[in-house]
Design a protein around this motif. Structure first.
Motif, PDB file in Angstrom:
ATOM      1  N   SER A 229      29.580  39.365  41.012  1.00  0.00           N
ATOM      2  CA  SER A 229      30.062  38.462  39.975  1.00  0.00           C
ATOM      3  C   SER A 229      30.917  39.192  38.936  1.00  0.00           C
ATOM      4  O   SER A 229      31.905  38.637  38.445  1.00  0.00           O
ATOM      5  CB  SER A 229      28.879  37.768  39.283  1.00  0.00           C
ATOM      6  OG  SER A 229      27.971  38.729  38.753  1.00  0.00           O
ATOM      7  N   GLU A 230      30.552  40.452  38.640  1.00  0.00           N
ATOM      8  CA  GLU A 230      31.297  41.189  37.618  1.00  0.00           C
ATOM      9  C   GLU A 230      32.677  41.647  38.085  1.00  0.00           C
ATOM     10  O   GLU A 230      33.486  42.119  37.288  1.00  0.00           O
ATOM     11  CB  GLU A 230      30.493  42.401  37.133  1.00  0.00           C
ATOM     12  CG  GLU A 230      30.235  43.470  38.186  1.00  0.00           C
ATOM     13  CD  GLU A 230      28.950  43.237  38.951  1.00  0.00           C
ATOM     14  OE1 GLU A 230      28.454  44.183  39.581  1.00  0.00           O
ATOM     15  OE2 GLU A 230      28.417  42.083  38.897  1.00  0.00           O
ATOM     16  N   GLU A 231      32.961  41.484  39.382  1.00  0.00           N
ATOM     17  CA  GLU A 231      34.272  41.873  39.902  1.00  0.00           C
ATOM     18  C   GLU A 231      35.126  40.682  40.304  1.00  0.00           C
ATOM     19  O   GLU A 231      36.264  40.852  40.748  1.00  0.00           O
ATOM     20  CB  GLU A 231      34.102  42.822  41.100  1.00  0.00           C
ATOM     21  CG  GLU A 231      33.450  44.148  40.743  1.00  0.00           C
ATOM     22  CD  GLU A 231      33.392  45.103  41.927  1.00  0.00           C
ATOM     23  OE1 GLU A 231      34.324  45.070  42.752  1.00  0.00           O
ATOM     24  OE2 GLU A 231      32.414  45.870  42.023  1.00  0.00           O
ATOM     25  N   ASP A 233      36.643  38.422  38.518  1.00  0.00           N
ATOM     26  CA  ASP A 233      37.856  38.182  37.739  1.00  0.00           C
ATOM     27  C   ASP A 233      39.041  38.981  38.280  1.00  0.00           C
ATOM     28  O   ASP A 233      40.191  38.544  38.201  1.00  0.00           O
ATOM     29  CB  ASP A 233      37.631  38.470  36.251  1.00  0.00           C
ATOM     30  CG  ASP A 233      37.068  39.855  35.964  1.00  0.00           C
ATOM     31  OD1 ASP A 233      36.886  40.651  36.910  1.00  0.00           O
ATOM     32  OD2 ASP A 233      36.774  40.130  34.776  1.00  0.00           O
ATOM     33  N   GLY A 250      32.706  43.506  29.271  1.00  0.00           N
ATOM     34  CA  GLY A 250      32.043  42.803  30.364  1.00  0.00           C
ATOM     35  C   GLY A 250      32.126  41.296  30.239  1.00  0.00           C
ATOM     36  O   GLY A 250      31.266  40.584  30.768  1.00  0.00           O
ATOM     37  N   CYS A 251      33.123  40.810  29.537  1.00  0.00           N
ATOM     38  CA  CYS A 251      33.296  39.368  29.336  1.00  0.00           C
ATOM     39  C   CYS A 251      33.416  38.656  30.684  1.00  0.00           C
ATOM     40  O   CYS A 251      34.164  39.086  31.561  1.00  0.00           O
ATOM     41  CB  CYS A 251      34.548  39.108  28.506  1.00  0.00           C
ATOM     42  SG  CYS A 251      34.874  37.369  28.152  1.00  0.00           S
ATOM     43  N   ALA A 252      32.667  37.573  30.842  1.00  0.00           N
ATOM     44  CA  ALA A 252      32.718  36.793  32.084  1.00  0.00           C
ATOM     45  C   ALA A 252      33.776  35.697  32.011  1.00  0.00           C
ATOM     46  O   ALA A 252      34.038  35.029  33.011  1.00  0.00           O
ATOM     47  CB  ALA A 252      31.354  36.173  32.370  1.00  0.00           C
ATOM     48  N   TYR A 282      32.258  31.605  40.130  1.00  0.00           N
ATOM     49  CA  TYR A 282      31.425  32.552  39.376  1.00  0.00           C
ATOM     50  C   TYR A 282      29.983  32.062  39.309  1.00  0.00           C
ATOM     51  O   TYR A 282      29.036  32.838  39.531  1.00  0.00           O
ATOM     52  CB  TYR A 282      31.995  32.746  37.970  1.00  0.00           C
ATOM     53  CG  TYR A 282      31.216  33.728  37.127  1.00  0.00           C
ATOM     54  CD1 TYR A 282      31.477  35.099  37.208  1.00  0.00           C
ATOM     55  CD2 TYR A 282      30.217  33.288  36.244  1.00  0.00           C
ATOM     56  CE1 TYR A 282      30.758  35.998  36.432  1.00  0.00           C
ATOM     57  CE2 TYR A 282      29.499  34.184  35.479  1.00  0.00           C
ATOM     58  CZ  TYR A 282      29.769  35.539  35.575  1.00  0.00           C
ATOM     59  OH  TYR A 282      29.039  36.436  34.809  1.00  0.00           O
ATOM     60  N   LYS A 286      26.686  33.898  40.851  1.00  0.00           N
ATOM     61  CA  LYS A 286      25.551  34.261  39.996  1.00  0.00           C
ATOM     62  C   LYS A 286      24.257  33.661  40.544  1.00  0.00           C
ATOM     63  O   LYS A 286      23.214  34.331  40.572  1.00  0.00           O
ATOM     64  CB  LYS A 286      25.790  33.767  38.572  1.00  0.00           C
ATOM     65  CG  LYS A 286      26.870  34.531  37.811  1.00  0.00           C
ATOM     66  CD  LYS A 286      26.480  35.988  37.551  1.00  0.00           C
ATOM     67  CE  LYS A 286      25.413  36.105  36.501  1.00  0.00           C
ATOM     68  NZ  LYS A 286      25.134  37.524  36.150  1.00  0.00           N
TER      69      LYS A 286
END
Length: 292
Positions: A229-231, A233, A250-252, A282, A286
């Motif tokens: 999920s953190e990748e 974007d 680390g803004c989603a 996203y 998650k």
């Protein structure tokens, strides 16, 4: 002998050899022990065990340039994904999920919106949505053979995966691209006892010298479960200029204030449809991560 796997069915791998013959091969047991499975697109070494029945054993898989999990193919240069403008309606969330997966694996994507004769203004609207996506976008009408030359130029000299939902005209486009393919499928069809146009498994076909298409079965759903999920974007190309500039590390880019990505959406720099697909994907990723 060295060749390339063009199809895999029920434990058999069909290898197009240097001599222009398609061999039906088994994989040596060493691959099972090492957890390596041959894939369509693999360059392999194989031993001929029966020259009359053109059979053999795959003995070695050459180092892969890349490999995809869905579709299961290797050594590709790009993906041509086909969606219809109408009938069926284009599922852009599905398309965006597929694009994100290819971006994650650094495989360029060409988008083809087919059946452009069925909606006068929609092709241009779709091209507008994806103009900053990093994808090349073409609109075609395969039924009238319009736009196919642009696709032919785009795949020249490359190994291209052809993918997309069922019913969008992939088979028509495929037939227009290689009506006189150099790699004949007669031997393969005879062995499989089914027509050569039945796309139940991925199959590589030579369009011309150094130009290949890997035809794949249609799909109605797609979930890129290997993307953290953190990748995610970074898998949306139009987000890239704004990453690392948000207030929160680390803004989603979902609920956080002072987010440069959301600002770009509000200012019309990032397309709202694409951003909507990002948010939906996203949340799905998650949820998958929490339940795994």
């Amino acid at each position: 002998m060295t060749g390339r796997i063009i199809k895999g069915v029920a434990g058999f791998y069909y290898v197009y050899g240097q001599d222009g013959i398609i061999y039906q091969c088994r994989a040596k047991g060493i691959f099972r022990k090492t957890g390596i499975k041959p894939m369509v697109g693999d360059l392999v070494d194989f031993d001929i065990t029966d020259s009359e029945d053109i059979e053999g054993n795959v003995t070695h898989i050459h180092t892969r340039k890349n490999e995809l999990v869905r579709p299961v193919v290797s050594n590709v240069d790009q993906v041509l994904t086909v969606f219809a403008v109408r009938s069926p309606e284009p599922n852009l969330n599905l398309l965006d999920s597929f694009i994100a997966e290819m971006e994650y694996h650094d495989v360029p994507v060409i988008i083809c919106f087919n059946k452009s004769d069925m909606a006068e203004d929609l092709p241009e609207e779709l091209k507008e949505i994806y103009k900053e996506s990093g994808c090349r976008v073409f609109c075609t009408c395969a039924k009238e053979n319009r736009g196919i030359d642009d696709i032919r130029d785009a795949i020249e000299g490359k190994v291209t995966v052809l993918a997309g939902p069922s019913g969008v005209g992939k088979s028509t486009i495929t037939n227009l691209l290689y009506p006189d393919a150099y790699m004949e499928t007669g031997d393969l069809s005879r062995k499989l006892q089914r027509g050569k146009n039945t796309t139940r498994h991925s199959q590589l076909v030579m369009v011309s010298e150094n130009t290949y298409i890997i035809d794949t079965p249609g799909f109605t759903s797609f979930f890129p479960e290997d993307i953290p999920s953190e990748e995610l974007d970074r898998c949306f190309s139009e987000f890239i200029p704004f990453l690392g500039r948000c207030y929160y590390s680390g803004c989603a880019h979902i609920n956080e204030p002072d987010c440069r990505v959301k600002d770009a959406v509000d200012n019309g720099i990032i397309n709202k449809n694409r951003y909507g697909s990002y948010k939906l994907l996203y949340e799905k990723i998650k949820t998958f991560e929490r339940e795994r």
